[in-house]
Design a protein around this motif. Structure first.
Motif, mmCIF file in Angstrom:
data_model
loop_
_atom_site.group_PDB
_atom_site.id
_atom_site.type_symbol
_atom_site.label_atom_id
_atom_site.label_comp_id
_atom_site.label_asym_id
_atom_site.label_seq_id
_atom_site.Cartn_x
_atom_site.Cartn_y
_atom_site.Cartn_z
ATOM 1 N N GLY A 212 -13.943 1.629 -4.058
ATOM 2 C CA GLY A 212 -12.851 0.315 -4.061
ATOM 3 C C GLY A 212 -13.202 -0.564 -2.796
ATOM 4 N N ASN A 213 -14.197 0.008 -1.842
ATOM 5 C CA ASN A 213 -14.360 -0.518 -0.403
ATOM 6 C C ASN A 213 -13.308 -0.672 0.436
ATOM 7 N N ILE A 214 -12.537 0.533 0.517
ATOM 8 C CA ILE A 214 -11.016 0.569 1.107
ATOM 9 C C ILE A 214 -11.160 1.489 2.242
ATOM 10 N N LEU A 215 -10.446 1.050 3.395
ATOM 11 C CA LEU A 215 -10.021 2.161 4.386
ATOM 12 C C LEU A 215 -8.399 2.303 4.310
ATOM 13 N N GLY A 216 -8.141 3.460 3.975
ATOM 14 C CA GLY A 216 -6.431 3.645 3.902
ATOM 15 C C GLY A 216 -5.621 4.419 4.820
ATOM 16 N N ARG A 217 -4.528 4.243 4.915
ATOM 17 C CA ARG A 217 -3.781 4.954 5.982
ATOM 18 C C ARG A 217 -2.668 5.558 5.245
ATOM 19 N N LEU A 218 -1.914 6.788 5.590
ATOM 20 C CA LEU A 218 -0.655 7.205 5.076
ATOM 21 C C LEU A 218 -0.044 8.043 6.297
ATOM 22 N N ASN A 219 1.250 7.529 6.143
ATOM 23 C CA ASN A 219 2.111 8.355 6.995
ATOM 24 C C ASN A 219 2.792 9.412 6.251
ATOM 25 N N PRO A 220 2.464 10.825 6.402
ATOM 26 C CA PRO A 220 2.942 11.974 5.450
ATOM 27 C C PRO A 220 4.414 12.028 5.657
ATOM 28 N N LYS A 221 5.130 11.608 6.811
ATOM 29 C CA LYS A 221 6.297 11.864 6.985
ATOM 30 C C LYS A 221 7.170 10.748 6.109
ATOM 31 N N THR A 222 6.881 9.427 5.914
ATOM 32 C CA THR A 222 7.601 8.526 5.274
ATOM 33 C C THR A 222 6.875 8.341 3.804
ATOM 34 N N GLY A 223 5.557 8.909 3.560
ATOM 35 C CA GLY A 223 5.035 8.442 2.372
ATOM 36 C C GLY A 223 4.371 7.104 2.520
ATOM 37 N N GLU A 224 4.565 6.279 3.502
ATOM 38 C CA GLU A 224 4.057 5.054 3.513
ATOM 39 C C GLU A 224 2.429 4.872 3.397
ATOM 40 N N MET A 225 2.109 4.240 2.776
ATOM 41 C CA MET A 225 0.509 3.912 2.635
ATOM 42 C C MET A 225 0.187 2.225 2.993
ATOM 43 N N LYS A 226 -0.886 2.155 3.461
ATOM 44 C CA LYS A 226 -1.625 0.831 3.691
ATOM 45 C C LYS A 226 -2.892 0.927 3.334
ATOM 46 N N GLU A 227 -3.622 -0.181 2.868
ATOM 47 C CA GLU A 227 -4.905 -0.252 2.472
ATOM 48 C C GLU A 227 -5.494 -1.384 3.283
ATOM 49 N N TYR A 228 -6.716 -1.180 3.265
ATOM 50 C CA TYR A 228 -7.438 -2.576 4.275
ATOM 51 C C TYR A 228 -8.629 -2.602 3.513
ATOM 52 N N THR A 229 -9.156 -3.831 2.944
ATOM 53 C CA THR A 229 -10.398 -4.123 2.279
ATOM 54 C C THR A 229 -11.726 -4.096 3.388
ATOM 55 N N LEU A 230 -12.321 -3.150 3.312
ATOM 56 C CA LEU A 230 -13.518 -3.466 4.223
ATOM 57 C C LEU A 230 -14.452 -4.493 4.148
ATOM 58 N N PRO A 231 -15.496 -4.754 5.178
ATOM 59 C CA PRO A 231 -16.383 -5.980 4.931
ATOM 60 C C PRO A 231 -17.181 -5.642 3.641
#
Length: 323
Positions: A137-156
């Protein structure tokens, strides 16, 4: 059916259209069999079905839901999962054996927002945040395991990163497996900084690790190279492995900061001189020995996974003994 229901890039779609990824499937009921052959091959080889452990219909539905959105409880989901369960049922020969122990473990999992991205190689930082890359998916992702919040960034465009590494500031660095780059996400601006390889033959940065001085060491598997990046100057140096087709894969540092590399295409480990980048090859027993990952203990014993022979190996750098 949503317009963007299936996630796949043009490269894989083109190969599937040419039949390069597809293999014939048994078709007892025309509609489900044709659907499986057409839809599954859009993103990956149908050989994945042959290599699978096999699942019940319910478990096939769960697995499919990680890849594409067929709609919960729809006829499409039921037809495909029923077909797969019939032709690729649970394979008890590969079933795990559960043994009693002193500890009971529980698992928690999170489903990434973008389906079909092939989320892989997660790393957890000192702040507890987990970073991953979604290679397809050409993605860099981040997860906060305490809250379950996720954010994805589209890579170049064209990056298709294989893995992500964290520097001492907890900045995520990605390795552009398809466009010969390494780079990082600036956490303040949320913009990417990209470094291109100085050699056109250095095509596929693979796995990386930072030493205590902040130098980024990384492998380039099919390019048969080791790389070193100084983030302060942007200078990149490359060294080619002595054996053709060694396919350097995993990389770790010993207690002195010396990089060690595993060979996925040859029976070798490689020690890298951190000052000169001179490479020393250690031949491992067995012509079919291939090593994907390795780990180094505090006393500098090098353990490696011999994925070619299904073994665990240990190399003692002090006396050269291989077990």
């Amino acid at each position: 059916m949503r317009k963007n229901r299936f996630l796949f890039n043009k490269h894989f779609a083109a190969m599937a259209a040419l039949g390069a990824l597809a293999a014939p499937l048994p078709v007892l009921s025309n509609e489900p069999g044709v659907l499986v052959e057409q839809l599954c091959a859009s993103c990956h080889s149908l050989n994945n079905l042959e290599r699978s452990a096999g699942y019940s219909q319910a478990d096939w539905q769960t697995l499919i839901s990680y890849m594409v959105d067929t709609g919960e409880g729809t006829a499409l989901s039921k037809d495909i999962s029923a077909y797969l369960a019939k032709h690729y049922p649970v394979n008890n020969k590969r079933e795990s054996t559960v043994v009693k122990g002193d500890l009971k473990l529980s698992f928690k999992y999170w489903q990434v927002p973008t389906l079909g991205q092939r989320a892989r190689d997660p790393v957890q930082g000192e702040n507890g945040l987990i970073w991953w890359v979604g290679q397809w998916g050409n993605i860099l992702g981040r997860l906060n395991p305490k809250t379950g919040e996720m954010k994805e960034y589209t890579l170049p465009s064209g990056t298709y990163a294989h893995s992500v590494s964290l520097d001492k500031n907890q900045t995520p660095w990605f390795l552009g497996n398809k466009n010969g780059t390494v780079g990082y996400l600036d956490l303040k601006t949320e913009k990417f900084k990209v470094y291109k390889m100085p050699d056109k033959n250095a095509r596929d940065p693979h796995t990386g690790v930072f030493d205590d001085a902040g130098i980024f060491w990384f492998t380039l598997q099919h390019s048969n190279m080791i790389g070193r990046l100084n983030p302060k100057s942007g200078d990149i140096k490359l060294a080619t492995l002595p054996t053709k087709g060694s396919r350097p894969y995993g990389i770790k540092l010993d207690s002195s900061g010396t990089p060690w590399v595993s060979c996925n295409g040859s029976n070798c480990l490689v020690k890298v001189d951190k000052n000169t980048m001179e490479l020393s090859e250690i031949k491992l027993p067995g012509a079919k020995t291939h090593t994907r990952r390795l780990a180094i203990t505090p006393d500098d014993m090098v353990f490696y996974v011999n994925s070619g022979m299904g073994k665990l190996g240990r190399y003692n750098p002090k006396n050269g003994k291989i077990t």
